[in-house]
Design a protein around this motif. Structure first.
Motif, PDB file in Angstrom:
ATOM      1  N   LEU A 290      15.770  71.544  46.229  1.00  0.00           N
ATOM      2  CA  LEU A 290      16.660  71.411  47.388  1.00  0.00           C
ATOM      3  C   LEU A 290      16.631  72.700  48.209  1.00  0.00           C
ATOM      4  O   LEU A 290      16.393  73.783  47.657  1.00  0.00           O
TER       5      LEU A 290
ATOM      6  N   ILE B 171      18.021  66.299  51.106  1.00  0.00           N
ATOM      7  CA  ILE B 171      16.940  65.933  50.173  1.00  0.00           C
ATOM      8  C   ILE B 171      15.648  65.739  50.978  1.00  0.00           C
ATOM      9  O   ILE B 171      15.612  64.913  51.895  1.00  0.00           O
TER      10      ILE B 171
ATOM     11  N   GLY C  14      12.936  59.683  50.159  1.00  0.00           N
ATOM     12  CA  GLY C  14      13.267  60.998  49.608  1.00  0.00           C
ATOM     13  C   GLY C  14      12.558  61.264  48.286  1.00  0.00           C
ATOM     14  O   GLY C  14      12.136  60.338  47.601  1.00  0.00           O
TER      15      GLY C  14
ATOM     16  N   TRP D  76      14.292  62.271  52.824  1.00  0.00           N
ATOM     17  CA  TRP D  76      15.254  61.158  52.833  1.00  0.00           C
ATOM     18  C   TRP D  76      15.651  60.783  54.251  1.00  0.00           C
ATOM     19  O   TRP D  76      15.904  61.639  55.086  1.00  0.00           O
TER      20      TRP D  76
ATOM     21  N   ILE E 220      17.058  57.047  46.151  1.00  0.00           N
ATOM     22  CA  ILE E 220      16.540  58.125  47.007  1.00  0.00           C
ATOM     23  C   ILE E 220      15.092  57.835  47.405  1.00  0.00           C
ATOM     24  O   ILE E 220      14.708  57.964  48.571  1.00  0.00           O
TER      25      ILE E 220
ATOM     26  N   VAL F 223      24.771  67.914  46.651  1.00  0.00           N
ATOM     27  CA  VAL F 223      23.779  67.005  46.051  1.00  0.00           C
ATOM     28  C   VAL F 223      23.487  67.478  44.628  1.00  0.00           C
ATOM     29  O   VAL F 223      23.476  66.688  43.678  1.00  0.00           O
TER      30      VAL F 223
ATOM     31  N   PRO G  46      13.457  62.671  44.821  1.00  0.00           N
ATOM     32  CA  PRO G  46      14.613  63.113  44.028  1.00  0.00           C
ATOM     33  C   PRO G  46      14.298  64.303  43.124  1.00  0.00           C
ATOM     34  O   PRO G  46      15.219  64.952  42.622  1.00  0.00           O
TER      35      PRO G  46
END
Ligand code: URA
Length: 428
Positions: free
Chosen positions: A321, A130, A315, A133, A310, A256, A317
């Protein structure tokens, strides 16, 4: 002057006798300080593997490893704490939806995790896919996040059970990882030192697990439950199937994404079932019996807790990704029913594609891994995609394909298929 010497401790165990409390306290402390040499400790570890330990010895060994480092204390938090430990499996992303789900039910989750080694993935490797993160938090940051958000998944600091860190690295290279007393004390020393009030152990059984058979898994689970209970941690264990990998993905970013689907109220049925079963155990251990975790998945509050968790660790969210640069599809060879999908074969393939590491200093690829498009019991049609292999380095496809080759069976349509339950047994 020392009270014992290493040879005397080694020969006691070599000859099949029990170690005294003072022998155990001395040898664990002396090894951590460097006064007992690696070759002496590896000899003792082998004697333990061959001759075993009584529960009293295991409990004392665990206490000595806890005493080698710091102990965390969450008793000042406004809510109870509960944690989960999995002995490691393929596609085992359960911690990701579980920690925010339990937080959304009012119980704080202080999850200290590791990175993966070998064919099972590490929770931190998955979360590091992520963008932004970070795994490293100070104890103060961890405490603040537990109070504000209710869930933390971060790296265990060096201060926790340093004796285990040193011993685990030694066991890894001396063929002594598999000793139940050493596995149980290793896992439980870290979980007890972490300071959680309740603990649920997910002990995996099957081809993709440490423990290939039910009897050994049961013995490990019973040993760990007794250690936790004696140390004042409300501990239960679920023995769960790991002959088939969990969900539909094994890798980092792709796991994830699958976890986020579960938090959004969807996702593969087996991942949802195990997440909810473990959440119920954690809540019961923490004394919360008026909330159904399935409701918190459905009403979006677990997703809110995930996003907060997160963000609290830097991170984003909502960021896209990472994706692998190359993909390769394996088509179903015939029409029929998928009757077997072997967890070890899938885990090895994901590892060979770059999702895992061979040495602990190796990097992992965020986008690498395996997606399977059918689960055992599903009907498949010749030529349909069965697996998608993902990596940044196409040279890795060949060895990944080799590990999948004998890892599945497609049998003629109509072949009876008996699904095995995910939760095999509960131990308390
Ligand atoms: N995980 C641990 O932390 N220790 C072991 O010994 C085995 C698995």
């Amino acid at each position: 002057m020392s009270t014992h010497d290493a040879v005397e401790v080694i020969t006691t165990k070599r000859d099949g006798r029990s170690l005294s409390d003072s022998q155990i306290d001395w040898v664990v402390d002396a090894y951590t300080r460097g006064d007992v040499a690696d070759e002496q400790m590896s000899s003792l570890a082998m004697a333990i593997l061959l001759n075993g330990m009584e529960q009293r010895e295991i409990a004392r060994w665990t206490a000595a490893m806890i005493a080698s480092g710091e102990r965390m204390d969450f008793s000042g938090l406004s809510r109870p704490t509960a944690d989960k430990h999995s002995t490691g499996g393929v596609g085992d992303k359960i911690t990701l939806p579980l920690a925010p789900l339990v937080a959304a039910c009012g119980v704080a989750v202080p999850q200290l995790s590791g990175r993966g080694l070998g064919h099972t993935g590490g929770t931190l490797d998955k979360l590091e896919a992520i963008p932004g993160w970070r795994a490293a938090l100070s104890n103060e940051e961890m405490m603040r996040q537990l109070e504000d958000v209710g869930a933390v998944i971060c790296a265990a600091g060096d201060g926790l059970a340093p004796a285990d860190k040193k011993l685990y690295a030694l066991r890894d290279v001396t063929g002594t990882v598999e000793a139940i007393p050493l596995i149980a004390s290793s896992i439980m020393s870290k979980k007890i030192a972490e300071g959680t009030g309740a603990l649920v152990l997910d002990v995996k059984v099957g081809t993709g697990a440490f423990m290939k058979d039910l009897d050994r898994a049961r013995e490990l689970a019973r040993t760990m439950v007794a250690l936790g209970t004696d140390a004042g941690v409300r501990t239960t264990a679920l023995l769960t199937d790991m002959s088939t990998p969990l969900g539909l993905t094994a890798g980092n970013a792709i796991e994830v994404a699958e976890s986020v689907e579960v938090l959004a109220g969807g996702g593969p049925a087996d991942v949802v079932e195990l997440t909810v079963a473990l959440a119920r155990e954690m809540l019961a251990g923490a004394g919360v019996d008026d909330v159904d975790p399935a409701d918190r998945l459905a009403d979006g509050s677990a997703m809110d807790a995930w996003k907060a968790m997160i963000r609290a660790q830097g991170g984003d969210p909502d960021a896209a990704l990472p994706e692998a640069e190359e993909s390769h599809v394996v088509a179903a060879p015939t029409t029929g029913v998928l009757t077997r999908l072997d967890a070890m074969a899938v885990g090895m393939a994901a590892w060979r594609l770059g999702a895992g590491r061979a040495r602990k200093e190796d990097p992992v690829q965020a986008g690498a891994g395996v997606v399977w498009h059918a689960r055992p019991g599903d009907e498949v049609t010749e030529g349909q995609p069965l697996f998608t292999l993902l990596t940044d380095e196409p040279a890795r496809f060949e060895r990944a394909l080799a590990s999948l080759e004998d890892g599945y069976d497609v049998e003629p349509a109509g072949t009876a298929y008996e699904p095995s339950p995910i939760v095999l047994e509960r131990i308390d």
